[in-house]
Design a protein around this motif. Structure first.
Motif, PDB file in Angstrom:
ATOM      1  N   LYS A  16      -8.658  13.990  27.406  1.00 23.16           N
ATOM      2  CA  LYS A  16      -7.988  15.245  26.830  1.00 23.16           C
ATOM      3  C   LYS A  16      -7.967  16.291  28.036  1.00 23.16           C
ATOM      4  O   LYS A  16      -6.990  17.157  28.015  1.00 23.16           O
ATOM      5  N   LEU A  17      -9.046  16.251  28.916  1.00 20.29           N
ATOM      6  CA  LEU A  17      -9.215  17.207  30.089  1.00 20.29           C
ATOM      7  C   LEU A  17      -8.090  17.177  30.939  1.00 20.29           C
ATOM      8  O   LEU A  17      -7.803  18.199  31.611  1.00 20.29           O
ATOM      9  N   ILE A  18      -7.425  15.871  30.906  1.00 20.08           N
ATOM     10  CA  ILE A  18      -6.210  15.658  31.693  1.00 20.08           C
ATOM     11  C   ILE A  18      -5.250  16.759  31.520  1.00 20.08           C
ATOM     12  O   ILE A  18      -4.327  17.235  32.698  1.00 20.08           O
ATOM     13  N   PHE A  19      -5.008  17.101  30.329  1.00 18.28           N
ATOM     14  CA  PHE A  19      -4.027  17.962  29.822  1.00 18.28           C
ATOM     15  C   PHE A  19      -4.412  19.520  29.721  1.00 18.28           C
ATOM     16  O   PHE A  19      -3.657  20.383  30.058  1.00 18.28           O
ATOM     17  N   SER A  20      -5.771  19.555  29.422  1.00 18.21           N
ATOM     18  CA  SER A  20      -5.936  20.834  29.081  1.00 18.21           C
ATOM     19  C   SER A  20      -6.753  21.290  30.501  1.00 18.21           C
ATOM     20  O   SER A  20      -6.707  22.701  30.619  1.00 18.21           O
ATOM     21  N   ARG A  21      -7.461  20.732  31.343  1.00 21.05           N
ATOM     22  CA  ARG A  21      -7.775  21.074  32.562  1.00 21.05           C
ATOM     23  C   ARG A  21      -7.332  20.125  33.881  1.00 21.05           C
ATOM     24  O   ARG A  21      -8.280  19.617  34.433  1.00 21.05           O
ATOM     25  N   PRO A  22      -5.964  19.913  33.873  1.00 18.51           N
ATOM     26  CA  PRO A  22      -5.958  18.932  34.923  1.00 18.51           C
ATOM     27  C   PRO A  22      -6.259  19.206  36.304  1.00 18.51           C
ATOM     28  O   PRO A  22      -6.595  18.284  37.113  1.00 18.51           O
ATOM     29  N   LYS A  23      -6.050  20.317  36.706  1.00 18.20           N
ATOM     30  CA  LYS A  23      -6.575  20.953  38.163  1.00 18.20           C
ATOM     31  C   LYS A  23      -8.114  20.370  38.463  1.00 18.20           C
ATOM     32  O   LYS A  23      -8.212  19.870  39.503  1.00 18.20           O
ATOM     33  N   ASP A  24      -8.951  20.632  37.776  1.00 24.57           N
ATOM     34  CA  ASP A  24     -10.523  20.067  37.695  1.00 24.57           C
ATOM     35  C   ASP A  24     -10.472  18.620  37.980  1.00 24.57           C
ATOM     36  O   ASP A  24     -11.195  18.091  38.951  1.00 24.57           O
ATOM     37  N   VAL A  25      -9.706  17.740  36.915  1.00 25.14           N
ATOM     38  CA  VAL A  25      -9.794  16.301  37.090  1.00 25.14           C
ATOM     39  C   VAL A  25      -9.124  15.815  38.204  1.00 25.14           C
ATOM     40  O   VAL A  25      -9.737  15.166  39.009  1.00 25.14           O
TER      41      VAL A  25
END
Length: 310
Positions: A61-70
Motif C-alpha cells: 500500500k505504501l507504494i501508492f500512499s508514500r511512493p517517494k519514500d519507497v
C-alpha cells in the motif's frame, strides 16, 4: 501447541547466539556438512517462502500512499551498494573473485532481517517491509544488469541463468507463500507463529553449509574479507542514514532507511556466488550472514533502547 509456541519464541529470540554457535561448529567440524552444499538453494527457498507467508497486500500500500519514500529506498540500495562493494574491493586490492563477491552482495535486494532490525530500533517497520518486498520482486530484472555492468571484466556473466535462478529461488517461493496466505486465511494466525522457526532453521542451515564449504578459503582470506565486510556494512548503514538525514526524514523513517540499505540478502549472495561464480565469491555473503546479523541487531537494540529512554 502452547509448549511448541513457547519453544519457538525462546529459540527465535536468541538467533544471534545460534548463528555464532553454528558458524564456529561448521568451521571446526566441516566434513559432515560438506555433502549438503546443494541444499543451500532450498534453505533460501524456505526463507523466501516464509517471507511470502508473512506478506499481504498491505505491504504494498505504501507504494501508492508514500511512493517517494519507497522509491528512494529501492533506488538508493541498487545505486549505492554495488558501488560500495566495488569501491571496497578495489581499495583493499582484493582478489578478483572476492571483489566479485562484494559486488554481488551489493547487487542483492534488502534482506528480510532488515524488518527485524527496524522493529528493534523502533523504526518505521511498514516502510522497511515495503522496501524489502519491492527490492526483492524487482531483483530478477535489476541484478543481472548490474552484474553485467560492474563485473563482466572479471568473470563471464550468465545473465539469463541468473534471471531464471532468482525467479526460482526467490519469486516462486514468495508467490507460493502469498497464495497460501490467501487460501488459508483461517489457519494463517497459527502458521505465522510457526513460520519463524523454519526461517531461523533455514538460515542456520545456510550458515553451517557455507562455512563448512569455505573453511580452507576462510583460513587464507578471512582477515581481509572480514575487514572488507565490516567496512561494507558500516558504510551501507551510513549511506542509508545519511540519505534519510539529507532528505530530512523523521527519525522512524531514518531508522528504516538505515537498515534497508545496510542489511541485504546475504543468503542470496551466497547461493548465486557458489552457483554462478566461485566459492570464493560466496565468502562475503557467508561472512555477512554472521556479521550483519550480529552487528546490526546490536546497533538496532542500542538505538531502540535509546529511543525508549528519550
Amino acid at each position: 501447541m502452547a509448549g511448541l509456541l513457547k519453544f519457538i519464541s525462546f529459540f527465535t529470540k536468541y538467533v544471534t547466539l545460534w548463528v555464532i554457535i553454528c558458524a564456529v561448529f561448521a568451521y571446526f567440524f566441516p566434513e559432515p556438512l560438506k555433502p549438503y552444499g546443494s541444499w543451500i538453494s532450498y534453505f533460501l527457498g524456505i526463507i523466501m517462502l516464509s517471507m511470502g507467508l508473512s506478506m499481504s497486500p498491505n505491504d504494498f500500500k505504501l507504494i501508492f500512499s508514500r511512493p517517494k519514500d519507497v522509491i528512494i529506498g529501492v533506488v538508493t540500495l541498487y545505486i549505492f551498494m554495488p558501488l560500495v562493494g566495488l569501491g571496497i574491493g578495489t581499495f583493499l586490492n582484493l582478489s578478483p573473485m572476492l571483489l566479485v563477491g562484494f559486488v554481488l552482495l551489493g547487487c542483492c535486494p534488502t534482506g528480510t532481517s532488515s524488518n527485524v532490525m527496524t522493529f528493534l530500533a523502533k523504526g518505521d517497520k511498514a516502510l522497511s517491509v515495503t522496501i524489502s518486498s519491492i527490492s526483492t520482486i524487482v531483483a530478477p530484472f535489476i541484478m543481472p544488469v548490474l552484474l553485467l555492468f560492474y563485473v563482466k571484466q572479471y568473470v563471464d556473466i550468465d545473465a539469463v541463468g541468473l534471471f531464471i535462478s532468482i525467479i526460482q529461488i526467490i519469486i516462486i517461493p514468495i508467490v507460493l507463500g502469498l497464495i497460501v496466505n490467501k487460501v488459508c486465511k483461517k489457519q494463517m494466525p497459527v502458521i505465522q507463529k510457526i513460520v519463524p522457526l523454519f526461517t531461523v532453521l533455514a538460515l542456520l542451515g545456510i550458515i553451517l553449509v557455507v562455512v563448512a564449504l569455505n573453511v580452507e578459503r576462510l583460513q587464507t582470506v578471512a582477515l581481509m574479507a572480514a575487514v572488507a565486510m565490516i567496512l561494507y556494512t558500516v558504510i551501507g548503514l551510513i549511506v542509508g542514514f545519511s540519505v534519510s538525514r539529507l532528505l530530512r526524514m523523521p527519525q522512524a523513517k531514518g531508522k528504516a532507511m538505515t537498515f534497508v540499505i545496510g542489511v541485504q540478502n546475504t543468503a542470496l549472495a551466497v547461493t548465486l556466488g557458489i552457483t554462478y561464480f566461485d566459492p570464493l565469491a560466496a565468502i562475503p555473503g557467508a561472512i555477512g550472514v554472521v556479521f550483519t546479523t550480529v552487528f546490526c541487531s546490536f546497533i538496532a537494540s542500542l538505538w531502540g533502547n535509546r529511543t525508549a529512554e528519550e
